[in-house]
Enzyme design. Structure first.
Site, short mmCIF file in Angstrom:
data_model
loop_
_atom_site.label_atom_id
_atom_site.label_comp_id
_atom_site.label_asym_id
_atom_site.label_seq_id
_atom_site.Cartn_x
_atom_site.Cartn_y
_atom_site.Cartn_z
N ILE B 628 20.56 38.51 13.05
CA ILE B 628 20.55 37.30 11.91
C ILE B 628 19.11 37.88 11.15
O ILE B 628 18.03 37.78 11.59
CB ILE B 628 20.37 35.91 12.53
CG1 ILE B 628 21.47 35.62 13.46
CG2 ILE B 628 19.90 35.02 11.51
CD1 ILE B 628 22.72 35.62 12.50
N THR B 633 18.72 32.11 5.18
CA THR B 633 19.92 32.44 4.36
C THR B 633 21.35 32.35 5.29
O THR B 633 22.25 31.93 4.76
CB THR B 633 19.97 33.60 3.76
OG1 THR B 633 19.52 34.72 4.78
CG2 THR B 633 18.68 33.71 2.89
N GLN B 637 24.66 30.35 4.86
CA GLN B 637 26.15 30.79 4.94
C GLN B 637 27.09 29.89 5.70
O GLN B 637 28.22 29.72 5.53
CB GLN B 637 26.02 32.04 5.33
CG GLN B 637 25.78 33.21 4.17
CD GLN B 637 26.45 33.17 2.98
OE1 GLN B 637 27.68 33.42 2.66
NE2 GLN B 637 25.85 32.46 1.66
N GLY B 703 29.12 35.50 6.10
CA GLY B 703 29.58 34.70 4.71
C GLY B 703 30.90 34.24 5.26
O GLY B 703 31.30 32.88 4.68
N GLU B 704 31.87 34.74 5.96
CA GLU B 704 33.11 34.01 6.05
C GLU B 704 33.39 33.30 7.60
O GLU B 704 34.46 32.61 7.46
CB GLU B 704 34.13 35.04 5.69
CG GLU B 704 34.27 35.61 4.40
CD GLU B 704 35.13 36.83 4.06
OE1 GLU B 704 34.72 37.84 4.77
OE2 GLU B 704 35.90 36.74 3.30
#
Lengths: 328, 747, 153
Positions: B628, B633, B637, B703-704
């Site tokens: 990480i 941030t 996400q 992000g996904e």
């Protein structure tokens, strides 16, 4: 958007004088300006009435309050006297739109909100309300969000206002200025009209008439009230179905009842049958259910909005129950 | 339960919300620290410049016009009224548009380097296709003029616009994605219990808050485009191949991207129209896609009908799993969302089949939206797994754990690291899963029916070749570094993690690093998308920093292992400025493994027993996503993915009008994305993980990952609450009313 | 076209535009004040929120003709150095992701705190639910408003 002439009116006479057949009064603009951008509304002239002196909340001779038409929805809904004596109205108004829109939207404008029917908004689609004679796209199209009461072959759209549902339940009167300088009173439930074969006309207002005030009767539902709004997300969505319920209960008996529904008809749908049924009865769950069933049995849903019948019944019962059980 | 975690990682896991906010970073070793994003001050002051906000002199405005039929031909165009308006400079239609390369060719599969023809013929392929562009002095004039251009069409009644009625037209795409291992039918015959169900997901739209926009300038065959893009290099290639100009003559700038979620991966046609218009009017042209056009002209997630067949032994051992996806594509372009991908690799199942079929329809081509494949595929798989667990009377958590695999049976190779079991266990513990009542409708409170649900999460973590450049400047004793790459920050935190990487490898405070991104003149990166950004960007930046130090050491014969500051190095080299480039790419080792991020989502849902409204009371999300880089941030996400997932479950759906073929859902009033009130009480836990196979820095994608487990976990919780199995997204109050909220279980 | 004089961030600006032009375009295209964002143009997303005599309203919905004689504050005028308590809290909680909606979020939040210095969760939800954030920063927005209201910064 199409160009238009802007006229700033300083008083009602200027506003009424400036009015022409292709003019619109501009209040908060929260509905009108959007529709102009979508090319749905095409006025040649906007007459700005924001400087007109209809921005007060005063006591009226019926023992109720009079709401100025140019007062914002926020100021109205948050006004201490409205909150205390007409909490049903306040609750309904605060469930509508978003804080920014409520800050701009005027009371008069709220009464004249146009439908959210997507066929009305898309100018390349048929819509009798937007373009009389072009047909109703929703009738054989997507109508899951449409009316189950009082519609016609010309139009199956619904009225989107939350405030109006509460006003129908409370039983308000609307005061309008006529172009000849006189004024008239309209019983709230007579303000909006069913579509019939003239769906382009949402209300019974005559050309150029200007809403100046909303008169509320003496407060009757300040103890037992609830506005239930069923929607897909928790905020900022128009109702699938909504119910405004006000009760007056004395010695275990319902002495007065105000009930109206949103999201089911071209007008705020006053539940006259259920009101009649409940008056004089005990506020029990059986009676609430019977009242809801009585009202909803006349619904004529389409295949895609059949859910509104069951949802409507449940919503009426829930709103009445919440209203009754509210801690006084 | 933490048996597979390396010893040094067995520190007490912490929910991210409990991590102390750091106000300042004095630690030179930037990677892994929770610093605030480096461009944050620009964003809170409204100073970050998005595509349409660059002060380009003399610019004019273009407004696209959309077709109002689904299929057919334009037979006449009347521009007379529009032309007379003040400010109107040009009205471009197929009649007078620049002829582009291969303009008459039908487009086949979507590829990032494909050309993007627009306004090239009178043919209409879908409702909303661009048929014209008005260029005017102001935005308002262009918009008004666009509404006055009248098109007359000859409608082709053979338009395919109804998914349900057109299933017989489906074909099997020729792209090699159909797959099987073992023998599906045999696997089913070996099963004691079989679940066979179909799951539906609708068309969804990305709707980044920044509308797609470009300011395009054509200057003697050279193009500059300030364009909101996720992948700058691909945008540059698309412009150069469409206009047949050398790549070096195209510059694309995308310094800040106001969200993308996949919609800005490819160059959309408004950019081509903007460049064309600039060439034709001789001035820079800004084209902004309106919110309604965001539905018709900037891609979407496709509608999927996923049929799942799952077989298991009584003890919960999976014997068979098949995943058949029926979907749609455009008539002139092909795209297929890889929904079945997750079923190939997530569980240990010997017999497995994944198939796809597509219906060519007269609507725009779908494309990748956040976690294409997993977001929708996981909903089907993880719902079916829950249904199987219910039939087996097993705890759905234990059922998943029982079928865990450390080998990717699809690729027949090990996972580089896989902590799915740990994610499930730790999440269960934090969430309070033990309090779950396995029998639906037994957890009640007033009018509420309460349910718990879980879903596994997985997302491929690709990593791609990335170049970058570092510029070092010595100012007295301090070294200031600038990293340049054509990477983009679509809100993910690229600026920040790249700065942290440079800080780490140059051993200078992060305040001395500046990062310049989103300019195609900078070294090439794969851009942002597909969860590959962080790993690619940071390793690319690392390579440049390492090269700089190595070269500076080599030049002075300093041993590589010698510990010396970069400031000393510059001094020894008698340099005040030094530049180096670097490149990182997947190693040979990387190819021997399957690299995925994993996770689990737990949620508690409260369903109103009468109205069908429900709220998500609590979510716990656990992620094992490699190193990480910055918990702040990374947390952004995950909560972002969860929020979009909540939208996917509660309300997001684009409807195609069955008689006309347009999207009847055409604004935020019709297309409901989550709002503030929908979200509450989320805990996110990152499992410490260092995956050195993935890449040198151990980074995987994040992000996904968040969105992939939301839908099934909520649907499963709704079943647990109500006893009603909801197999069609979004799960709306009306659907719950139709399903019936009265007592009884409809499994 | 007509000449309008409007008061933005305490300064008079003269612009020559059509009276129908929404304030948002006047800000972005005529005055080049691009901090206020265009997200939908029809008052459905909140990205264009500005203060209109102190209350949060949507500038895309406000024809310039209706904006004269009123005090308008945009994100550029909220603070000179980005140190309004809401902006500071936003940074600390790392609220912005893509950042596009955040000017609108901050303008709504700062108007809320002016009216109601200690909002409850419910007050925050009610005030903020008209500002859409597609990156999904909502829970951080709530936390940041709490921090700003506590004036710890």
């Amino acid at each position: 958007m199409r160009p238009f002439k802007y006229t700033g009116a300083q008083n009602k006479d200027q506003a009424l004088q400036a009015f022409t057949a292709t003019s619109h009064y501009l209040g908060g603009g929260t509905n009108l300006v959007d529709l102009m951008k979508e090319d749905v509304e095409r006025p040649d002239q906007l007459i700005d009435i924001n400087n007109l002196d209809y921005k007060k909340i005063t006591s009226n001779d019926k023992g109720g309050l009079t709401l100025g038409a140019m007062l914002s929805n926020s100021e109205t809904a948050n006004h201490p006297e409205v909150r205390t004596n007409y909490p049903l109205l306040s609750m309904a108004m605060l469930s509508a739109a978003t804080a920014q829109i409520r800050n701009m939207a005027s009371n008069g404008g709220n009464l004249l909100q146009r439908t959210r029917c997507p066929y009305f908004f898309e100018v390349s689609m048929p819509c009798n309300k937007r373009e009389p004679g072009s047909g109703c796209g929703a009738l054989n199209g997507m109508n899951a969000l449409h009316a189950i009461f009082g519609y016609s072959d010309s139009c199956i759209a619904t009225n989107p206002s939350d405030m109006c549902v509460a006003l129908a339940a409370i039983g308000a009167t609307v005061e309008v200025q006529q172009t000849d300088g006189s004024s008239r009173m309209i019983v709230f439930t007579d303000l909006h009209r069913l579509p019939g074969d003239r769906p382009e006309k949402d209300t019974t207002l005559m050309q150029g008439e200007l809403i100046t005030a909303i008169h509320l009767p003496k407060p009757e539902f300040s103890d037992h009230y609830y506005y239930l709004k069923i929607r897909e997300r928790s905020s900022y969505a128009f109702a699938l179905v909504s119910v405004a319920a006000g009760l007056q209960v004395k010695s275990g008996v319902i002495t007065k009842v105000g009930l109206a529904m949103g999201g089911v008809a071209h007008i705020p749908w006053k539940l006259t049958k259920a009101e009649g049924f409940l008056a004089g009865k005990k506020p029990t769950s059986e009676n609430f259910k019977a009242a809801a069933a009585l009202e909803m049995k006349d619904a004529k849903p389409f295949e895609a909005n059949t859910y509104k019948v069951e949802m409507g019944k449940n919503a009426i019962v829930r709103a009445l129950t919440q209203a009754y059980e509210r801690e006084v | 339960m933490l048996e597979r975690l390396p010893k040094h990682m067995k520190e007490k896991y912490k929910p991210i919300s409990k991590i102390k906010i750091m106000t300042k970073t004095t630690n030179a070793s930037g990677v892994g620290t929770a610093i605030n994003r480096v461009e944050g001050h620009l964003k809170v002051m409204g100073k970050a410049k998005y595509a349409s906000e660059f002060p380009v002199e003399n610019k004019v405005y273009g407004q696209g016009i959309n077709s109002t039929i689904a299929k057919g031909e334009i037979i006449s165009i009347d521009t007379s009224k529009a032309e007379k308006l003040d400010g109107v400079l040009k009205i471009i239609t197929y009649k007078n548009a620049e002829k582009l390369k291969d303009f008459d060719k039908e487009m086949t599969p979507i590829a990032t380097d494909t050309i993007a023809p627009v306004l090239q013929s009178n043919k209409v392929h879908y409702y909303g296709e661009y048929v014209g562009l008005v260029v005017a002095e102001t935005f308002e004039q262009a918009q008004y003029a666009a509404s006055l251009v009248k098109f007359e069409y000859k409608k082709d009644p053979s338009a395919v616009i109804d998914f349900e009625k057109s299933k017989s037209k489906a074909y099997t795409p020729d792209n090699g994605t159909n797959y099987s291992r073992g023998n599906m039918e045999q696997g089913l015959s070996e099963a004691d219990v079989v679940v066979e169900q179909t799951y539906n997901t609708p068309i969804e739209h990305h709707h980044p808050m920044e509308l797609h926009a470009v300011i395009a300038s054509w200057d003697n065959g050279k193009v500059t485009a300030y364009s909101s893009q996720q992948i700058v290099e691909d945008a540059k290639i698309a412009i150069s191949s469409t206009f047949q100009i050398p790549k070096k003559d195209v510059r694309v700038i995308s310094a800040f991207v106001g969200g993308g979620f996949g919609s800005k991966l490819n160059l959309d046609r408004h950019v081509i129209m903007g460049v064309m218009a600039s060439k034709m009017v001789g001035r820079p042209v800004q084209v902004t896609v309106t919110r309604t056009q965001m539905f018709t002209n900037t891609n979407m997630r496709q509608q999927n009908e996923q049929k799942m067949r799952v077989g298991a032994k009584k003890d919960g051992t999976l014997t068979a799993l098949s995943h058949e996806t029926l979907s749609h594509t455009a008539t002139n372009q092909e795209y297929q969302e890889p929904c079945g991908m997750v079923s190939k690799m997530l569980y240990k199942v010997p017999n497995n089949e994944v198939t796809y079929k597509l219906i060519p329809m007269n609507i725009q081509v779908p494309f990748a939206m956040r976690a294409p494949g997993e977001a929708t595929g996981s909903f089907a798989l993880e719902s079916a797994m829950d249904e199987m667990a219910w039939k087996l009377k097993m705890d759905p958590l234990e059922f998943r754990i029982k079928n865990d695999t450390q080998t990717d049976l699809h690729e027949n190779r090990p996972f580089s690291s896989r902590l799915l079991v740990e994610c499930l266990r730790i999440g269960a513990d934090k969430f309070g899963w033990k309090d779950r009542k396995s029998e639906p409708r037994t957890n009640k409170k007033g009018n509420w029916l309460i349910g718990y649900g879980v879903s596994a999460a997985s997302r491929n973590s690709p990593y791609q070749k990335t170049y970058s450049k570092v510029i070092l400047k010595l100012d007295e004793d301090k070294v200031f570094a600038t990293i340049q790459m054509d990477a983009t920050d679509i809100g993910t935190g690229s600026y920040t993690i790249i700065a942290q990487t440079a800080s780490e490898y140059l051993k200078i405070p992060v305040e001395q690093v500046s990062v310049e991104l989103g300019d195609s003149d900078f070294p090439i990166t794969p851009g942002s998308g597909g969860s590959w950004g962080a790993a690619s960007y940071c390793n690319g930046a690392r390579a440049a920093c390492e090269n700089a130090i190595k070269t500076l050491k080599n030049n002075r014969n300093i041993k590589e292992e010698e510990d010396i500051t970069v400031s000393e190095l510059l001094k020894k080299n008698q340099l005040t400025k030094f530049e180096a480039e670097g490149m990182a790419e997947p190693s040979a080792e990387f190819e021997k493994y399957s690299v995925f991020s994993f996770g689990a989502n737990f949620c508690e849902v409260w369903v109103d027993k009468d109205t069908g409204m429900y709220r998500i009371e609590k979510m716990v999300n656990v992620a094992s996503a490699g190193k990480i880089l910055n918990p702040k941030t990374a947390y952004g996400q995950i909560i972002g993915g969860l929020t979009m997932g909540v939208g996917m479950v509660m309300a997001e759906q684009t409807h195609v009008e069955p008689n006309f073929g347009n999207f009847i859902t055409r604004s935020f009033a019709d297309y409901h994305v989550p709002v503030n009130l929908d979200m509450a009480n989320i805990d996110v836990i990152f499992l410490p993980e260092e995956d050195k196979v993935a890449n040198k820095m151990g980074i995987k994608g994040i992000g996904e990952l968040g969105i992939t487990s939301v839908a099934a976990s909520i649907a499963n919780a709704i079943f647990n609450a109500t006893g009603k199995r909801m197999r069609s997204l979004p799960i709306t109050p009306e659907k719950l009313i139709v399903a019936g909220l009265e007592p009884g279980i409809t499994a | 076209m007509a000449e309008f004089s409007i008061n933005i961030n305490g300064e008079k600006h003269n612009v020559n535009v059509d009276p129908s032009t929404p304030l948002l375009w006047v800000l972005r295209d005529h005055l080049k004040m691009v901090g206020t964002k265009y997200g939908c143009g029809i008052a459905q997303c909140g990205a264009c929120t500005v203060h209109f005599n102190g209350t949060a309203v949507r500038s895309c919905q406000l024809p310039i003709s209706a904006a004269i004689d009123n005090k308008i504050t945009t994100i550029e005028g909220l603070s000179e150095h980005g140190d309004h308590p809401v902006q500071k809290a936003w940074l600390e909680h790392d609220v912005p992701q893509c950042g596009y909606c955040q000017a609108g979020q901050i303008m709504t939040a700062s108007a809320l705190l002016k009216q109601n210095p200690n909002p409850s969760d419910k007050d925050i939800d009610n005030a903020m639910s008209g500002n859409i954030c597609r990156c999904g920063t909502y829970i951080r927005i709530k936390a940041a408003i709490k921090t700003a209201s506590d004036s710890q910064l």
